[in-house]
Design a protein around this motif. Structure first.
Motif, PDB file in Angstrom:
ATOM      1  N   ALA A 158      76.835 -82.157  26.496  1.00  0.00           N
ATOM      2  CA  ALA A 158      77.035 -83.594  26.721  1.00  0.00           C
ATOM      3  C   ALA A 158      78.442 -84.080  26.398  1.00  0.00           C
ATOM      4  CB  ALA A 158      76.017 -84.394  25.910  1.00  0.00           C
ATOM      5  N   THR A 159      79.346 -83.188  25.955  1.00  0.00           N
ATOM      6  CA  THR A 159      80.686 -83.667  25.624  1.00  0.00           C
ATOM      7  C   THR A 159      81.461 -83.959  26.908  1.00  0.00           C
ATOM      8  OG1 THR A 159      81.765 -81.492  25.618  1.00  0.00           O
ATOM      9  CG2 THR A 159      80.654 -82.192  23.591  1.00  0.00           C
ATOM     10  N   GLU A 160      82.413 -84.875  26.809  1.00  0.00           N
ATOM     11  CA  GLU A 160      83.205 -85.251  27.980  1.00  0.00           C
ATOM     12  C   GLU A 160      83.989 -84.064  28.517  1.00  0.00           C
ATOM     13  OE1 GLU A 160      86.765 -87.885  27.747  1.00  0.00           O
ATOM     14  OE2 GLU A 160      85.511 -89.228  28.936  1.00  0.00           O
ATOM     15  N   ASP A 161      84.509 -83.199  27.631  1.00  0.00           N
ATOM     16  CA  ASP A 161      85.279 -82.044  28.074  1.00  0.00           C
ATOM     17  C   ASP A 161      84.416 -81.107  28.917  1.00  0.00           C
ATOM     18  OD1 ASP A 161      87.562 -82.941  26.883  1.00  0.00           O
ATOM     19  OD2 ASP A 161      87.354 -81.705  25.080  1.00  0.00           O
ATOM     20  N   ASP A 162      83.161 -80.875  28.491  1.00  0.00           N
ATOM     21  CA  ASP A 162      82.272 -80.006  29.259  1.00  0.00           C
ATOM     22  C   ASP A 162      81.978 -80.599  30.627  1.00  0.00           C
ATOM     23  OD1 ASP A 162      81.929 -77.931  27.366  1.00  0.00           O
ATOM     24  OD2 ASP A 162      80.478 -79.126  26.255  1.00  0.00           O
ATOM     25  N   LEU A 163      81.727 -81.906  30.663  1.00  0.00           N
ATOM     26  CA  LEU A 163      81.421 -82.555  31.933  1.00  0.00           C
ATOM     27  C   LEU A 163      82.624 -82.532  32.873  1.00  0.00           C
ATOM     28  CD1 LEU A 163      79.411 -85.614  30.566  1.00  0.00           C
ATOM     29  CD2 LEU A 163      78.508 -83.492  31.519  1.00  0.00           C
ATOM     30  N   LEU A 164      83.808 -82.787  32.329  1.00  0.00           N
ATOM     31  CA  LEU A 164      85.013 -82.768  33.159  1.00  0.00           C
ATOM     32  C   LEU A 164      85.326 -81.364  33.653  1.00  0.00           C
ATOM     33  CD1 LEU A 164      87.275 -85.274  31.209  1.00  0.00           C
ATOM     34  CD2 LEU A 164      86.143 -85.638  33.408  1.00  0.00           C
ATOM     35  N   LEU A 165      84.974 -80.341  32.864  1.00  0.00           N
ATOM     36  CA  LEU A 165      85.175 -78.971  33.312  1.00  0.00           C
ATOM     37  C   LEU A 165      84.345 -78.696  34.552  1.00  0.00           C
ATOM     38  CD1 LEU A 165      86.239 -76.099  33.015  1.00  0.00           C
ATOM     39  CD2 LEU A 165      84.372 -75.649  31.396  1.00  0.00           C
ATOM     40  N   GLY A 180      84.540 -78.314  40.747  1.00  0.00           N
ATOM     41  CA  GLY A 180      84.099 -78.705  42.074  1.00  0.00           C
ATOM     42  C   GLY A 180      82.753 -79.374  42.152  1.00  0.00           C
ATOM     43  N   ALA A 181      82.075 -79.589  41.011  1.00  0.00           N
ATOM     44  CA  ALA A 181      80.798 -80.307  41.049  1.00  0.00           C
ATOM     45  C   ALA A 181      81.041 -81.753  41.495  1.00  0.00           C
ATOM     46  CB  ALA A 181      80.126 -80.277  39.682  1.00  0.00           C
ATOM     47  N   ASP A 182      80.084 -82.304  42.231  1.00  0.00           N
ATOM     48  CA  ASP A 182      80.230 -83.672  42.731  1.00  0.00           C
ATOM     49  C   ASP A 182      79.604 -84.698  41.808  1.00  0.00           C
ATOM     50  OD1 ASP A 182      81.371 -83.224  45.551  1.00  0.00           O
ATOM     51  OD2 ASP A 182      79.702 -81.824  45.453  1.00  0.00           O
ATOM     52  N   ASP A 183      78.640 -84.271  41.001  1.00  0.00           N
ATOM     53  CA  ASP A 183      77.980 -85.182  40.076  1.00  0.00           C
ATOM     54  C   ASP A 183      77.319 -84.343  39.001  1.00  0.00           C
ATOM     55  OD1 ASP A 183      77.119 -87.522  38.946  1.00  0.00           O
ATOM     56  OD2 ASP A 183      75.852 -88.151  40.608  1.00  0.00           O
ATOM     57  N   TYR A 184      76.878 -85.010  37.941  1.00  0.00           N
ATOM     58  CA  TYR A 184      76.224 -84.285  36.859  1.00  0.00           C
ATOM     59  C   TYR A 184      75.196 -85.178  36.186  1.00  0.00           C
ATOM     60  CZ  TYR A 184      79.582 -86.981  34.113  1.00  0.00           C
ATOM     61  OH  TYR A 184      80.308 -88.011  33.577  1.00  0.00           O
ATOM     62  N   LEU A 185      74.229 -84.530  35.559  1.00  0.00           N
ATOM     63  CA  LEU A 185      73.250 -85.195  34.712  1.00  0.00           C
ATOM     64  C   LEU A 185      73.121 -84.395  33.434  1.00  0.00           C
ATOM     65  CD1 LEU A 185      70.153 -86.311  36.843  1.00  0.00           C
ATOM     66  CD2 LEU A 185      71.643 -87.761  35.479  1.00  0.00           C
ATOM     67  N   THR A 186      73.046 -85.087  32.320  1.00  0.00           N
ATOM     68  CA  THR A 186      72.845 -84.394  31.054  1.00  0.00           C
ATOM     69  C   THR A 186      71.359 -84.392  30.716  1.00  0.00           C
ATOM     70  OG1 THR A 186      73.273 -86.460  29.855  1.00  0.00           O
ATOM     71  CG2 THR A 186      75.124 -84.958  30.155  1.00  0.00           C
ATOM     72  N   ASP A 214      77.504 -98.455  42.527  1.00  0.00           N
ATOM     73  CA  ASP A 214      77.238 -99.020  41.201  1.00  0.00           C
ATOM     74  C   ASP A 214      76.632 -97.953  40.304  1.00  0.00           C
ATOM     75  OD1 ASP A 214      76.853-100.671  39.060  1.00  0.00           O
ATOM     76  OD2 ASP A 214      75.062-101.657  39.866  1.00  0.00           O
ATOM     77  N   ASP A 215      77.473 -97.055  39.801  1.00  0.00           N
ATOM     78  CA  ASP A 215      77.008 -95.955  38.944  1.00  0.00           C
ATOM     79  C   ASP A 215      77.669 -96.102  37.582  1.00  0.00           C
ATOM     80  OD1 ASP A 215      76.187 -93.644  37.753  1.00  0.00           O
ATOM     81  OD2 ASP A 215      76.615 -92.360  39.473  1.00  0.00           O
ATOM     82  N   ARG A 216      76.974 -96.803  36.702  1.00  0.00           N
ATOM     83  CA  ARG A 216      77.570 -97.106  35.397  1.00  0.00           C
ATOM     84  C   ARG A 216      77.625 -95.907  34.470  1.00  0.00           C
ATOM     85  NH1 ARG A 216      72.443 -99.048  35.624  1.00  0.00           N
ATOM     86  NH2 ARG A 216      70.988 -98.508  33.951  1.00  0.00           N
ATOM     87  N   PHE A 217      76.988 -94.790  34.876  1.00  0.00           N
ATOM     88  CA  PHE A 217      76.946 -93.627  34.012  1.00  0.00           C
ATOM     89  C   PHE A 217      78.145 -92.699  34.215  1.00  0.00           C
ATOM     90  CE2 PHE A 217      72.514 -94.881  34.730  1.00  0.00           C
ATOM     91  CZ  PHE A 217      72.105 -95.076  33.424  1.00  0.00           C
ATOM     92  N   VAL A 218      78.974 -92.995  35.204  1.00  0.00           N
ATOM     93  CA  VAL A 218      80.087 -92.102  35.528  1.00  0.00           C
ATOM     94  C   VAL A 218      81.393 -92.676  34.994  1.00  0.00           C
ATOM     95  CG1 VAL A 218      81.358 -90.988  37.385  1.00  0.00           C
ATOM     96  CG2 VAL A 218      78.890 -91.297  37.577  1.00  0.00           C
ATOM     97  N   SER A 219      82.168 -91.826  34.336  1.00  0.00           N
ATOM     98  CA  SER A 219      83.449 -92.241  33.773  1.00  0.00           C
ATOM     99  C   SER A 219      84.512 -92.313  34.861  1.00  0.00           C
ATOM    100  CB  SER A 219      83.870 -91.246  32.687  1.00  0.00           C
ATOM    101  OG  SER A 219      85.223 -91.425  32.339  1.00  0.00           O
ATOM    102  N   THR A 220      85.469 -93.208  34.687  1.00  0.00           N
ATOM    103  CA  THR A 220      86.589 -93.284  35.628  1.00  0.00           C
ATOM    104  C   THR A 220      87.460 -92.027  35.561  1.00  0.00           C
ATOM    105  OG1 THR A 220      87.870 -94.504  33.959  1.00  0.00           O
ATOM    106  CG2 THR A 220      86.705 -95.802  35.619  1.00  0.00           C
ATOM    107  N   ARG A 221      87.262 -91.202  34.540  1.00  0.00           N
ATOM    108  CA  ARG A 221      88.008 -89.938  34.457  1.00  0.00           C
ATOM    109  C   ARG A 221      87.740 -89.038  35.659  1.00  0.00           C
ATOM    110  NH1 ARG A 221      89.137 -87.865  29.372  1.00  0.00           N
ATOM    111  NH2 ARG A 221      89.960 -86.054  30.490  1.00  0.00           N
ATOM    112  N   ILE A 222      86.597 -89.227  36.320  1.00  0.00           N
ATOM    113  CA  ILE A 222      86.301 -88.401  37.493  1.00  0.00           C
ATOM    114  C   ILE A 222      87.321 -88.638  38.596  1.00  0.00           C
ATOM    115  CG2 ILE A 222      84.747 -90.074  38.605  1.00  0.00           C
ATOM    116  CD1 ILE A 222      83.028 -87.767  39.505  1.00  0.00           C
ATOM    117  N   ILE A 223      87.860 -89.854  38.670  1.00  0.00           N
ATOM    118  CA  ILE A 223      88.900 -90.144  39.664  1.00  0.00           C
ATOM    119  C   ILE A 223      90.155 -89.332  39.361  1.00  0.00           C
ATOM    120  CG2 ILE A 223      90.368 -91.940  40.647  1.00  0.00           C
ATOM    121  CD1 ILE A 223      87.412 -92.170  41.418  1.00  0.00           C
ATOM    122  N   ASP A 224      90.526 -89.253  38.087  1.00  0.00           N
ATOM    123  CA  ASP A 224      91.695 -88.453  37.700  1.00  0.00           C
ATOM    124  C   ASP A 224      91.503 -86.984  38.067  1.00  0.00           C
ATOM    125  OD1 ASP A 224      92.900 -90.716  36.581  1.00  0.00           O
ATOM    126  OD2 ASP A 224      91.905 -90.387  34.665  1.00  0.00           O
TER     127      ASP A 224
END
Length: 289
Positions: free
Chosen positions: A141-148, A153-159, A243-253
């Motif tokens: 569930a850490t942000e680093d794992d999700l961003l990895l 190339g993953a398009d979305d994720y769920l913890t 309207d996906d409030r669960f996704v961080s704007t870091r995904i854009i980066d």
């Protein structure tokens, strides 16, 4: 499917799914009834006693579920089939790779912790071979794992643990985003040597084809439709993911970083995908200043 003596599919010690008869036309014969400690019952769907037949306007797809937990895999299969999707299960990473190469699914639901080949490697390998949409399931569930995962190339994720209803909502969003469009072909969208065809779902730079993930394509299409306009990360997130409030704007980066690697002559000094410091991003033609 292994049903116990009460006719129920056990999920764990406290949960099971019970098949019940259909209650009329348009109702799936498999009704999902969750029994939780204390005797409370939770049914999926609204009204009636069953899961409604798929919406004819919905996108029905071939979905590969890569999950080594047999009970969780069966739950995912039941939910996906209730919406009209064709589902194939893969119990490990090697089987997932084989099935994806053989069947070319529209969507891969991928658990990270997989035997033989883990989910991150499966995602990395397949991303080099196809643009299949990937929804990653992870207990990390850490942000680093999700961003990895997104970086691979993953398009979305769920913890985990996750709500099946939320998972299905994300599946619908991904499939809508990647569905083939029915409008007639056009000449595509251009910015300098960069060309994007929204109908054929193709990207090229100086005539060279460029493979993109569905998420990268959606972002690039949003930018190229309004070249020169500066978008904030939040605006890009809303335009590409709704309207996906669960996704961080870091995904854009992450998407911008990956697109620069694929499109720019020098990713450290981008020509097309430019950062407007303190604001966000814009796309320019290579001869713009």
């Amino acid at each position: 499917m292994n049903l116990n003596r009460t006719g129920c599919l056990p999920i764990d010690a406290d949960h099971f799914i019970r098949p019940l008869p259909a209650d009329g036309p348009g109702v799936n014969t498999l009704t999902k009834t969750w029994l939780v400690p204390g005797g409370m019952k939770i049914r999926s769907g609204s009204g009636g006693s069953g899961v409604r037949a798929p919406n004819l306007d919905a996108v029905c797809a071939r979905v590969l579920v890569a999950e080594d937990d047999e009970k969780q895999a069966e739950v995912l299969r039941l939910y996906l089939e209730s919406e009209g999707h064709t589902v194939v299960l893969a119990p490990d990473g090697r089987a997932a790779l084989d099935e994806a190469r053989r069947d070319r699914p529209d969507l891969l639901v991928l658990d990270v912790m997989m035997p033989k080949v883990d989910g991150l490697d499966v995602c990395r390998i397949l991303r080099g071979e196809s643009d299949v949409a990937v929804l990653m399931l992870t207990a990390r569930a850490t942000e680093d794992d999700l961003l990895l995962g997104l970086d691979l190339g993953a398009d979305d994720y769920l913890t985990k643990p996750y709500s099946p209803r939320e998972l299905m909502a994300r599946v619908r969003t991904l499939l809508r985003r990647t569905a083939a469009r029915s409008e007639p072909p056009d000449t595509g969208l251009r910015a300098g040597a960069l060309r994007l065809d929204p109908v054929r779902h193709e990207v090229s730079i100086d005539g060279r084809p460029v493979e993109t993930t569905p998420g990268e394509f959606q972002l690039l299409e949003t930018l190229i439709r309004q070249p020169g306009r500066v978008f904030t990360r939040r605006q890009l997130l809303e335009l590409t993911r709704g309207d996906d409030r669960f996704v961080s704007t870091r995904i854009i980066d992450v998407h911008v970083l990956n697109l620069r690697k694929k499109l720019e002559p020098d990713p450290q000094n981008p020509v097309y995908l430019r950062t407007v410091f303190g604001v966000g991003y814009k796309l320019t033609a290579d001869d713009d200043t």
